[in-house]
Scaffold this motif. Structure first.
Motif, mmCIF file in Angstrom:
data_model
loop_
_atom_site.group_PDB
_atom_site.id
_atom_site.type_symbol
_atom_site.label_atom_id
_atom_site.label_comp_id
_atom_site.label_asym_id
_atom_site.label_seq_id
_atom_site.Cartn_x
_atom_site.Cartn_y
_atom_site.Cartn_z
ATOM 1 N N CYS A 46 0.851 -1.330 -0.162
ATOM 2 C CA CYS A 46 0.070 -0.121 0.042
ATOM 3 C C CYS A 46 0.627 1.276 -0.046
ATOM 4 O O CYS A 46 0.674 2.118 -0.712
ATOM 5 C CB CYS A 46 -0.815 0.091 1.278
ATOM 6 S SG CYS A 46 -1.950 -1.529 1.289
ATOM 7 N N GLY A 47 1.957 1.470 0.631
ATOM 8 C CA GLY A 47 2.672 2.718 0.796
ATOM 9 C C GLY A 47 3.464 2.683 -0.386
ATOM 10 O O GLY A 47 3.570 3.932 -0.829
ATOM 11 N N MET A 48 4.131 1.788 -0.939
ATOM 12 C CA MET A 48 4.841 1.978 -2.246
ATOM 13 C C MET A 48 3.956 2.258 -3.300
ATOM 14 O O MET A 48 4.247 2.819 -4.355
ATOM 15 C CB MET A 48 5.782 0.604 -2.640
ATOM 16 C CG MET A 48 6.891 0.623 -1.625
ATOM 17 S SD MET A 48 7.831 -0.754 -1.960
ATOM 18 C CE MET A 48 8.449 -0.364 -3.517
ATOM 19 N N GLY A 49 2.753 1.613 -3.200
ATOM 20 C CA GLY A 49 1.476 1.903 -4.105
ATOM 21 C C GLY A 49 1.365 3.484 -4.058
ATOM 22 O O GLY A 49 0.842 4.023 -5.156
ATOM 23 N N ARG A 50 1.357 4.012 -3.126
ATOM 24 C CA ARG A 50 1.091 5.515 -3.068
ATOM 25 C C ARG A 50 2.469 6.292 -3.115
ATOM 26 O O ARG A 50 2.438 7.508 -2.940
ATOM 27 C CB ARG A 50 0.329 5.736 -1.605
ATOM 28 C CG ARG A 50 -0.922 5.195 -1.280
ATOM 29 C CD ARG A 50 -1.516 5.632 0.179
ATOM 30 N NE ARG A 50 -0.544 4.898 1.130
ATOM 31 C CZ ARG A 50 0.262 5.822 2.024
ATOM 32 N NH1 ARG A 50 0.062 7.230 1.855
ATOM 33 N NH2 ARG A 50 0.792 5.365 2.838
ATOM 34 N N LEU A 51 3.610 5.553 -3.443
ATOM 35 C CA LEU A 51 4.656 6.423 -3.643
ATOM 36 C C LEU A 51 5.199 7.127 -2.378
ATOM 37 O O LEU A 51 5.587 8.153 -2.580
ATOM 38 C CB LEU A 51 4.782 7.486 -4.608
ATOM 39 C CG LEU A 51 4.543 6.742 -6.268
ATOM 40 C CD1 LEU A 51 4.427 7.943 -7.267
ATOM 41 C CD2 LEU A 51 5.327 5.524 -6.487
ATOM 42 N N SER A 52 4.682 6.564 -1.258
ATOM 43 C CA SER A 52 5.160 7.065 0.082
ATOM 44 C C SER A 52 6.986 6.820 0.266
ATOM 45 O O SER A 52 7.248 5.657 0.416
ATOM 46 C CB SER A 52 4.538 6.354 1.145
ATOM 47 O OG SER A 52 5.193 6.634 2.347
ATOM 48 N N LYS A 53 7.693 7.886 0.390
ATOM 49 C CA LYS A 53 8.850 7.575 0.605
ATOM 50 C C LYS A 53 9.232 7.055 1.948
ATOM 51 O O LYS A 53 10.312 6.002 1.508
ATOM 52 C CB LYS A 53 9.640 9.155 0.876
ATOM 53 C CG LYS A 53 9.541 9.839 -0.516
ATOM 54 C CD LYS A 53 10.144 11.423 -0.264
ATOM 55 C CE LYS A 53 9.875 11.989 -1.600
ATOM 56 N NZ LYS A 53 9.869 13.509 -1.494
ATOM 57 N N ARG A 54 8.576 7.038 2.891
ATOM 58 C CA ARG A 54 8.852 6.459 4.265
ATOM 59 C C ARG A 54 8.695 4.980 3.953
ATOM 60 O O ARG A 54 9.404 4.231 4.371
ATOM 61 C CB ARG A 54 7.873 6.795 5.287
ATOM 62 C CG ARG A 54 8.085 6.434 6.486
ATOM 63 C CD ARG A 54 7.217 6.881 7.633
ATOM 64 N NE ARG A 54 5.947 6.553 7.637
ATOM 65 C CZ ARG A 54 4.983 6.105 8.511
ATOM 66 N NH1 ARG A 54 5.417 6.022 9.664
ATOM 67 N NH2 ARG A 54 3.637 5.861 8.021
ATOM 68 N N SER A 55 7.808 4.565 3.205
ATOM 69 C CA SER A 55 7.215 3.192 2.854
ATOM 70 C C SER A 55 8.373 2.574 1.991
ATOM 71 O O SER A 55 8.780 1.360 1.968
ATOM 72 C CB SER A 55 5.890 3.067 2.246
ATOM 73 O OG SER A 55 5.059 3.238 3.183
ATOM 74 N N ILE A 56 8.807 3.456 1.069
ATOM 75 C CA ILE A 56 9.872 2.774 -0.002
ATOM 76 C C ILE A 56 10.988 2.565 0.819
ATOM 77 O O ILE A 56 11.758 1.414 0.630
ATOM 78 C CB ILE A 56 10.074 3.863 -1.068
ATOM 79 C CG1 ILE A 56 8.904 4.008 -1.920
ATOM 80 C CG2 ILE A 56 11.524 3.423 -1.868
ATOM 81 C CD1 ILE A 56 8.998 4.866 -2.896
ATOM 82 N N VAL A 57 11.583 3.216 1.739
ATOM 83 C CA VAL A 57 12.634 3.205 2.707
ATOM 84 C C VAL A 57 12.620 1.962 3.405
ATOM 85 O O VAL A 57 13.270 0.936 3.534
ATOM 86 C CB VAL A 57 13.016 4.333 3.531
ATOM 87 C CG1 VAL A 57 14.052 4.180 4.367
ATOM 88 C CG2 VAL A 57 13.598 5.460 2.382
ATOM 89 N N ALA A 58 11.364 1.878 4.059
ATOM 90 C CA ALA A 58 11.019 0.710 4.954
ATOM 91 C C ALA A 58 11.036 -0.549 4.210
ATOM 92 O O ALA A 58 11.690 -1.499 4.800
ATOM 93 C CB ALA A 58 9.490 1.146 5.634
ATOM 94 N N THR A 59 10.431 -0.689 2.891
ATOM 95 C CA THR A 59 10.465 -2.022 2.140
ATOM 96 C C THR A 59 12.037 -2.187 1.844
ATOM 97 O O THR A 59 12.190 -3.445 1.895
ATOM 98 C CB THR A 59 9.520 -1.691 1.022
ATOM 99 O OG1 THR A 59 8.208 -1.137 1.437
ATOM 100 C CG2 THR A 59 9.533 -3.135 0.244
ATOM 101 N N LEU A 60 13.001 -1.212 1.354
ATOM 102 C CA LEU A 60 14.158 -1.542 1.255
ATOM 103 C C LEU A 60 14.864 -2.066 2.337
ATOM 104 O O LEU A 60 15.566 -3.132 1.949
ATOM 105 C CB LEU A 60 15.114 -0.258 0.736
ATOM 106 C CG LEU A 60 14.608 0.073 -0.744
ATOM 107 C CD1 LEU A 60 15.125 1.636 -1.167
ATOM 108 C CD2 LEU A 60 15.074 -0.861 -1.751
ATOM 109 N N ILE A 61 14.748 -1.592 3.502
ATOM 110 C CA ILE A 61 15.306 -1.890 4.855
ATOM 111 C C ILE A 61 14.805 -3.293 5.217
ATOM 112 O O ILE A 61 15.355 -4.354 5.369
ATOM 113 C CB ILE A 61 14.845 -0.995 5.940
ATOM 114 C CG1 ILE A 61 15.815 0.220 5.594
ATOM 115 C CG2 ILE A 61 15.434 -1.787 7.307
ATOM 116 C CD1 ILE A 61 15.558 1.452 6.843
ATOM 117 N N PHE A 62 13.301 -3.653 5.017
ATOM 118 C CA PHE A 62 12.700 -5.385 5.003
ATOM 119 C C PHE A 62 13.687 -5.999 4.273
ATOM 120 O O PHE A 62 13.885 -7.058 4.680
ATOM 121 C CB PHE A 62 11.372 -5.083 4.720
ATOM 122 C CG PHE A 62 10.406 -4.293 5.896
ATOM 123 C CD1 PHE A 62 10.808 -4.166 7.242
ATOM 124 C CD2 PHE A 62 9.238 -3.796 5.266
ATOM 125 C CE1 PHE A 62 9.929 -3.377 8.035
ATOM 126 C CE2 PHE A 62 8.392 -3.071 6.156
ATOM 127 C CZ PHE A 62 8.715 -2.967 7.489
#
Length: 141
Positions: free
Chosen positions: A111-127
């Motif tokens: 959901c976060g990356m689908g909304r292009l959320s920077k925080r979610s992109i960083v979190a997903t890269l870390i995950f």
């Protein structure tokens, strides 16, 4: 070498996207499982019904999937030598990481990356980076 199209995975991914988009469009909520379950631990009256329906739908889908022909991967032959204590510790670490990241992989990754959320992109890269490193260390170190 020929690769077949994983139709079930493709359909599952599309359903995840549609369910996330539907929840966002109609409720203004992000379909992150940790947030949905967490909201039930300290419920507000107006939030309980949709959270229970969402989780109930996930459970029902898992139960009826095999009845309509979808199959699950067979992990019974995988032996990693993981002790129950290590599995519990890993689960607790995932929970702590989810809390620290303000969301889980489904919330951030889908959901976060689908909304292009920077925080979610960083979190997903870390995950994902942590997952790759963990698998490498577990299998090769």
């Amino acid at each position: 070498m020929s690769f077949g199209i994983p139709w079930e995975a493709l359909l599952g991914g599309m359903l995840l996207g549609v369910s996330g988009l539907t929840l966002l469009a109609f409720n203004g909520r992000i379909a992150g499982i940790s947030g949905i379950v967490g909201g039930l631990l300290k419920p507000r009256q107006s939030d309980v019904a949709w959270r229970l329906l969402f989780l109930g739908g996930m459970i029902i889908a898992g139960v009826i999937s095999p009845l309509v022909g979808f199959t699950y991967p067979d992990f019974s032959s995988v032996s990693g030598g993981t002790s129950p204590l290590l599995a519990v510790a890993a689960g607790l670490l995932v929970g702590i990481g989810t809390r620290l990241a303000n969301g889980c992989t489904s919330g951030h990754g889908i959901c976060g990356m689908g909304r292009l959320s920077k925080r979610s992109i960083v979190a997903t890269l870390i995950f994902m980076g942590t997952a790759f490193l963990t698998v490498f260390v577990r299998l090769h170190a």
